[in-house]
Design an enzyme around this catalytic site. Structure first.
Site, PDB file in Angstrom:
ATOM      1  N   HIS A 138      -4.809 -17.069 -66.069  1.00 11.97           N
ATOM      2  CA  HIS A 138      -5.025 -15.682 -66.487  1.00 11.97           C
ATOM      3  C   HIS A 138      -6.212 -15.117 -65.701  1.00 11.97           C
ATOM      4  CE1 HIS A 138      -5.972 -12.184 -68.896  1.00 11.97           C
ATOM      5  NE2 HIS A 138      -4.742 -12.260 -69.364  1.00 11.97           N
ATOM      6  N   GLU A 166      -8.640 -13.425 -66.551  1.00 14.05           N
ATOM      7  CA  GLU A 166      -9.940 -13.602 -67.208  1.00 14.05           C
ATOM      8  C   GLU A 166     -10.476 -15.011 -66.960  1.00 14.05           C
ATOM      9  OE1 GLU A 166      -8.581 -12.320 -71.048  1.00 14.05           O
ATOM     10  OE2 GLU A 166      -8.333 -10.297 -70.243  1.00 14.05           O
ATOM     11  N   GLU A 171       0.277  -9.459 -63.834  1.00 11.98           N
ATOM     12  CA  GLU A 171      -0.680  -8.668 -64.598  1.00 11.98           C
ATOM     13  C   GLU A 171      -1.693  -8.021 -63.649  1.00 11.98           C
ATOM     14  OE1 GLU A 171      -0.810 -10.215 -68.976  1.00 11.98           O
ATOM     15  OE2 GLU A 171      -2.399 -11.150 -67.822  1.00 11.98           O
ATOM     16  N   GLY A 190      -6.138  -4.248 -70.637  1.00 11.67           N
ATOM     17  CA  GLY A 190      -7.087  -3.762 -71.638  1.00 11.67           C
ATOM     18  C   GLY A 190      -7.679  -2.407 -71.323  1.00 11.67           C
ATOM     19  N   SER A 209      -1.610  -3.584 -70.770  1.00 14.11           N
ATOM     20  CA  SER A 209      -1.450  -2.413 -71.645  1.00 14.11           C
ATOM     21  C   SER A 209       0.003  -2.161 -72.065  1.00 14.11           C
ATOM     22  CB  SER A 209      -2.062  -1.157 -70.993  1.00 14.11           C
ATOM     23  OG  SER A 209      -3.437  -1.361 -70.752  1.00 14.11           O
TER      24      SER A 209
HETATM   25  O1  LIG Z   1      -4.125  -9.691 -70.275  1.00 14.74           O
HETATM   26  C1  LIG Z   1      -3.161  -9.322 -70.901  1.00 14.74           C
HETATM   27  C2  LIG Z   1      -2.211 -10.295 -71.477  1.00 14.74           C
HETATM   28  O2  LIG Z   1      -2.422 -11.570 -70.971  1.00 14.74           O
HETATM   29  C3  LIG Z   1      -2.896  -7.889 -71.143  1.00 14.74           C
HETATM   30  O3  LIG Z   1      -3.796  -7.438 -72.092  1.00 14.74           O
HETATM   31  P1  LIG Z   1      -3.573  -5.977 -72.740  1.00 14.74           P
HETATM   32  O4  LIG Z   1      -2.147  -5.939 -73.224  1.00 14.74           O
HETATM   33  O5  LIG Z   1      -4.576  -5.897 -73.850  1.00 14.74           O
HETATM   34  O6  LIG Z   1      -3.809  -4.987 -71.634  1.00 14.74           O
END
Ligand SMILES: O=C(CO)COP(=O)(O)O
Length: 252
Positions: free
Chosen positions: A95, A97, A167, A173, A213
């Site tokens: 991911h 993050e 993504e 987010g 999102s």
């Molecule tokens: O990172 C995400 C899912 O792994 C996406 O997050 P959001 O749906 O909050 O934008």
């Protein structure tokens, strides 16, 4: 025909009682597994409780990360052996993050993908570009490189069974969803990369999610695209009703 896969990535949210209540509230309302796959990707401490609660239902439970070794001196880490033993079926790998804050690299994502298959876990491999890369027209090259490195050395059967989540980092987010055309353009590119890298059949079989999102209001449009086979959802997966709506969209 590829089956849609809707996964809710809770990230670092909820406490155990809330997590278990979520599963209670959703497990009988999600579509049958033959129509679409529904998965919750939960923090490690919740996994045993959620697997237990979800037993006998069509809801699957995933981890959000893991180590690539089976066991050993890796303080604070969780291994694929442990996840499999709990009854976890999927694991999110790479991911953005984790790449940004926890030094995840294409190399470790690839090691983890091999480890996942060695233990019968399905990897959900995340790829995506930054806003800067998009503005510099580097998106396609960047995604191609991430996909090839993540899948390197996997067998054709393993590639077919993998899930890749596209993504775009600028859409996570932020409330800024990629347009369905933008999302599909990159997913189509990923499919072509997989066809060249592995085989035509593998490219047709691999499932590609969009994430960033996604919410009940935009999921239908995204899923109607030719190369999008599901969604990896953060914020909008935290509420039971919203998750059920997303899962239902996957079965349409
Ligand atoms: O990172 C995400 C899912 O792994 C996406 O997050 P959001 O749906 O909050 O934008």
């Amino acid at each position: 025909m590829r089956k849609n896969v809707i996964a809710g990535n809770w990230k670092m949210n909820k406490v155990l009682s809330e997590a278990e209540q979520f599963v209670e509230e959703t497990k009988t309302r999600i579509p049958g597994e033959e129509k679409a796959e529904s998965i919750v990707c939960a923090p490690f401490p919740f996994l045993p409780g959620l697997v237990e609660k979800a037993k006998g239902s069509d809801l699957k439970v995933a981890a959000q990360n893991m180590h690539f070794e089976d066991n050993g001196a890796f303080t604070g880490e969780v291994s694929p052996v442990m996840l499999k033993d709990l009854g976890v079926t999927h694991v999110v790998l790479g991911h953005s993050e984790r790449r940004e804050y926890f030094a995840e690299t294409d190399e470790t994502v690839n090691k983890k993908a091999h480890a996942a298959f060695n233990h019968n876990l399905t990897p959900i491999i995340c790829v995506g570009e930054t806003l800067e890369q998009r503005e510099n027209n580097e998106t396609m090259n960047h995604i191609e490189s991430q996909v090839k490195q993540a899948l390197s050395g996997l067998t054709e059967e393993q590639v077919k069974a993998s899930i890749i989540a596209y993504e775009p980092i600028w859409a996570i987010g932020t409330g800024k969803t990629a347009t369905s055309e933008q999302a599909n353009e990159v997913c189509a590119h990923i499919r072509n990369v997989v066809k060249q890298f592995s085989s035509e059949e593998a490219g047709e079989a691999i499932r590609l999610q969009y994430g960033g999102s996604v919410k009940p209001a935009n999921v239908d449009e995204l899923l109607s695209q030719s190369d999008i086979d599901g969604a990896l959802v953060g914020g909008a997966s935290l509420e039971a009703d919203s998750f059920v709506q997303l899962a239902e969209a996957g079965a349409k």
